[in-house]
Design a protein around this motif. Structure first.
Motif, PDB file in Angstrom:
ATOM      1  N   TRP A 152       0.879  -1.158   0.000  1.00 53.93           N
ATOM      2  CA  TRP A 152       0.000   0.000   0.000  1.00 53.93           C
ATOM      3  C   TRP A 152       0.917   1.207   0.000  1.00 53.93           C
ATOM      4  CZ3 TRP A 152      -5.127  -0.620  -0.513  1.00 53.93           C
ATOM      5  CH2 TRP A 152      -5.610  -1.910  -0.337  1.00 53.93           C
ATOM      6  N   LEU A 153       0.861   1.962  -1.078  1.00 50.47           N
ATOM      7  CA  LEU A 153       1.798   3.057  -1.239  1.00 50.47           C
ATOM      8  C   LEU A 153       1.152   4.412  -0.999  1.00 50.47           C
ATOM      9  CD1 LEU A 153       3.763   1.973  -4.398  1.00 50.47           C
ATOM     10  CD2 LEU A 153       4.554   2.031  -2.058  1.00 50.47           C
ATOM     11  N   LEU A 154       2.004   5.306  -0.569  1.00 49.74           N
ATOM     12  CA  LEU A 154       1.603   6.696  -0.434  1.00 49.74           C
ATOM     13  C   LEU A 154       1.548   7.307  -1.831  1.00 49.74           C
ATOM     14  CD1 LEU A 154       4.119   7.570   2.401  1.00 49.74           C
ATOM     15  CD2 LEU A 154       1.747   6.896   2.660  1.00 49.74           C
ATOM     16  N   PRO A 155       0.832   8.397  -1.995  1.00 48.31           N
ATOM     17  CA  PRO A 155       0.897   9.072  -3.284  1.00 48.31           C
ATOM     18  C   PRO A 155       2.354   9.347  -3.632  1.00 48.31           C
ATOM     19  CG  PRO A 155      -0.797  10.051  -1.898  1.00 48.31           C
ATOM     20  CD  PRO A 155      -0.054   9.056  -1.046  1.00 48.31           C
ATOM     21  N   LEU A 156       2.707   9.299  -4.898  1.00 50.63           N
ATOM     22  CA  LEU A 156       4.105   9.418  -5.302  1.00 50.63           C
ATOM     23  C   LEU A 156       4.760  10.702  -4.826  1.00 50.63           C
ATOM     24  CD1 LEU A 156       4.054   7.858  -8.860  1.00 50.63           C
ATOM     25  CD2 LEU A 156       4.847   6.841  -6.726  1.00 50.63           C
TER      26      LEU A 156
ATOM     27  N   GLY B  96       9.894  11.154  -0.118  1.00 52.89           N
ATOM     28  CA  GLY B  96      10.485  11.468   1.170  1.00 52.89           C
ATOM     29  C   GLY B  96      10.257  10.391   2.204  1.00 52.89           C
ATOM     30  N   ALA B  97       9.640   9.287   1.830  1.00 51.25           N
ATOM     31  CA  ALA B  97       9.231   8.280   2.807  1.00 51.25           C
ATOM     32  C   ALA B  97      10.124   7.039   2.782  1.00 51.25           C
ATOM     33  CB  ALA B  97       7.771   7.897   2.567  1.00 51.25           C
ATOM     34  N   ASP B  98      11.429   7.242   2.744  1.00 48.11           N
ATOM     35  CA  ASP B  98      12.317   6.084   2.769  1.00 48.11           C
ATOM     36  C   ASP B  98      12.233   5.366   4.115  1.00 48.11           C
ATOM     37  OD1 ASP B  98      13.146   6.623   0.228  1.00 48.11           O
ATOM     38  OD2 ASP B  98      15.124   7.392   0.792  1.00 48.11           O
ATOM     39  N   TRP B  99      12.399   4.079   4.075  1.00 47.41           N
ATOM     40  CA  TRP B  99      12.468   3.210   5.253  1.00 47.41           C
ATOM     41  C   TRP B  99      13.691   2.337   5.008  1.00 47.41           C
ATOM     42  CZ3 TRP B  99       9.104   3.635   9.340  1.00 47.41           C
ATOM     43  CH2 TRP B  99       9.152   2.640  10.322  1.00 47.41           C
TER      44      TRP B  99
ATOM     45  N   SER C 205       9.192   7.255  11.469  1.00 49.51           N
ATOM     46  CA  SER C 205       9.710   8.034  10.359  1.00 49.51           C
ATOM     47  C   SER C 205       9.314   9.493  10.563  1.00 49.51           C
ATOM     48  CB  SER C 205       9.108   7.515   9.050  1.00 49.51           C
ATOM     49  OG  SER C 205       9.431   8.387   7.991  1.00 49.51           O
ATOM     50  N   PRO C 206      10.164  10.424  10.161  1.00 50.53           N
ATOM     51  CA  PRO C 206       9.780  11.832  10.270  1.00 50.53           C
ATOM     52  C   PRO C 206       8.700  12.218   9.265  1.00 50.53           C
ATOM     53  CG  PRO C 206      11.905  11.628   9.191  1.00 50.53           C
ATOM     54  CD  PRO C 206      11.513  10.257   9.651  1.00 50.53           C
ATOM     55  N   ASP C 207       8.449  11.350   8.275  1.00 50.51           N
ATOM     56  CA  ASP C 207       7.442  11.628   7.252  1.00 50.51           C
ATOM     57  C   ASP C 207       6.081  11.127   7.707  1.00 50.51           C
ATOM     58  OD1 ASP C 207       9.302  12.675   5.283  1.00 50.51           O
ATOM     59  OD2 ASP C 207      10.042  10.617   5.160  1.00 50.51           O
ATOM     60  N   GLY C 208       5.061  11.904   7.443  1.00 49.90           N
ATOM     61  CA  GLY C 208       3.701  11.497   7.776  1.00 49.90           C
ATOM     62  C   GLY C 208       3.152  10.500   6.774  1.00 49.90           C
ATOM     63  N   ILE C 209       2.037   9.898   7.134  1.00 47.50           N
ATOM     64  CA  ILE C 209       1.366   8.952   6.241  1.00 47.50           C
ATOM     65  C   ILE C 209       0.051   9.560   5.799  1.00 47.50           C
ATOM     66  CG2 ILE C 209       0.243   6.697   6.091  1.00 47.50           C
ATOM     67  CD1 ILE C 209       2.286   5.662   8.072  1.00 47.50           C
ATOM     68  N   ASP C 210      -0.133   9.587   4.507  1.00 47.54           N
ATOM     69  CA  ASP C 210      -1.380  10.078   3.934  1.00 47.54           C
ATOM     70  C   ASP C 210      -2.495   9.092   4.280  1.00 47.54           C
ATOM     71  OD1 ASP C 210      -3.550  10.648   2.154  1.00 47.54           O
ATOM     72  OD2 ASP C 210      -2.136  11.664   0.817  1.00 47.54           O
ATOM     73  N   PRO C 211      -3.612   9.550   4.831  1.00 50.01           N
ATOM     74  CA  PRO C 211      -4.699   8.628   5.187  1.00 50.01           C
ATOM     75  C   PRO C 211      -5.402   8.018   3.975  1.00 50.01           C
ATOM     76  CG  PRO C 211      -5.380  10.887   5.563  1.00 50.01           C
ATOM     77  CD  PRO C 211      -3.926  10.929   5.187  1.00 50.01           C
ATOM     78  N   GLU C 212      -5.177   8.552   2.797  1.00 50.23           N
ATOM     79  CA  GLU C 212      -5.795   8.043   1.571  1.00 50.23           C
ATOM     80  C   GLU C 212      -4.853   7.078   0.860  1.00 50.23           C
ATOM     81  OE1 GLU C 212      -8.959   8.766   0.793  1.00 50.23           O
ATOM     82  OE2 GLU C 212      -9.026   9.976   2.612  1.00 50.23           O
ATOM     83  N   LEU C 213      -4.730   5.872   1.371  1.00 49.16           N
ATOM     84  CA  LEU C 213      -3.874   4.867   0.750  1.00 49.16           C
ATOM     85  C   LEU C 213      -4.655   4.073  -0.286  1.00 49.16           C
ATOM     86  CD1 LEU C 213      -2.092   3.430   3.907  1.00 49.16           C
ATOM     87  CD2 LEU C 213      -1.243   5.155   2.331  1.00 49.16           C
TER      88      LEU C 213
END
Length: 192
Positions: free
Chosen positions: A10-14, A19-22, A35-43
């Motif tokens: 399940w990916l975040l919008p591109l 910025g969402a490296d793990w 992660s310092p990056d947030g997660i978009d609730p619309e996956l």
């Protein structure tokens, strides 16, 4: 032919994905799982990729419960590339994180039981052959490898010959250093 297990992502919008490296297990060297990056609730599901079912090294219930480290795929992501190791077929695979297309497959000489780590343009992976390998992130080409134990001695492990000093301490990258552990039998000694 091996039965396949599907890995869904399940990916975040591109726009957020870049910025969402793990890059390593539980995100960073501190294993913070944050992660310092947030997660978009619309996956939404972007792709799926099938992998062979894993064969955990510990078959006995008591050991499997205490050490479940290789019971599931644990991918890492860096620079738009998802990397995952397999204990079933001794591989490290890289997929395009945006499309799921297979970019490359590198084969080791033993099961890859722990998640790899990504730093810059390198992937670091360990396996039961006792080595830490640095692979090129863009191609999977082996750049170098280092043995964790004192020699190339082999023992019977999980129905096959593996290093007497299996690399069972997954790679941790902090600054310019990569650290890993080798050896699981205390009477043989362990190394970091």
């Amino acid at each position: 032919m091996l039965p396949m297990r599907t890995m869904l992502l399940w990916l975040l919008p591109l726009s957020v994905l870049s910025g969402a490296d793990w890059p390593q297990w539980r995100h960073d060297a501190g294993r913070t799982s944050a992660s310092p990056d947030g997660i978009d609730p619309e996956l939404d599901m972007r792709w799926e990729f099938s992998l062979p079912p894993l064969e955990p090294c510990w078959q006995e219930p008591v050991n499997r419960e205490r050490m479940p480290f290789d019971a599931a795929y644990e991918p890492v992501v860096g620079g738009g590339i998802l990397v995952v190791g397999s204990n079933r077929d001794d591989t490290v695979r890289a997929l395009d994180a945006g499309t799921g297309a297979l970019r490359w497959t590198a084969v080791t000489d033993g099961p890859v039981r722990l998640p790899p780590a990504i730093r810059g343009n390198k992937v670091f992976a360990v396996s039961d052959d006792g080595f830490l390998r640095a692979l090129a992130l863009d191609s999977g080409r082996e750049l170098w490898r280092v043995r964790g134990g004192p020699d190339g001695r082999k023992v019977l492990g999980n129905g096959r010959l593996v290093s007497a000093w299996c690399a069972r301490g997954g790679p941790v990258v902090e600054g310019p250093r990569v650290v890993f552990g080798a050896g699981i039998w205390p009477f043989m000694g362990t190394a970091i």
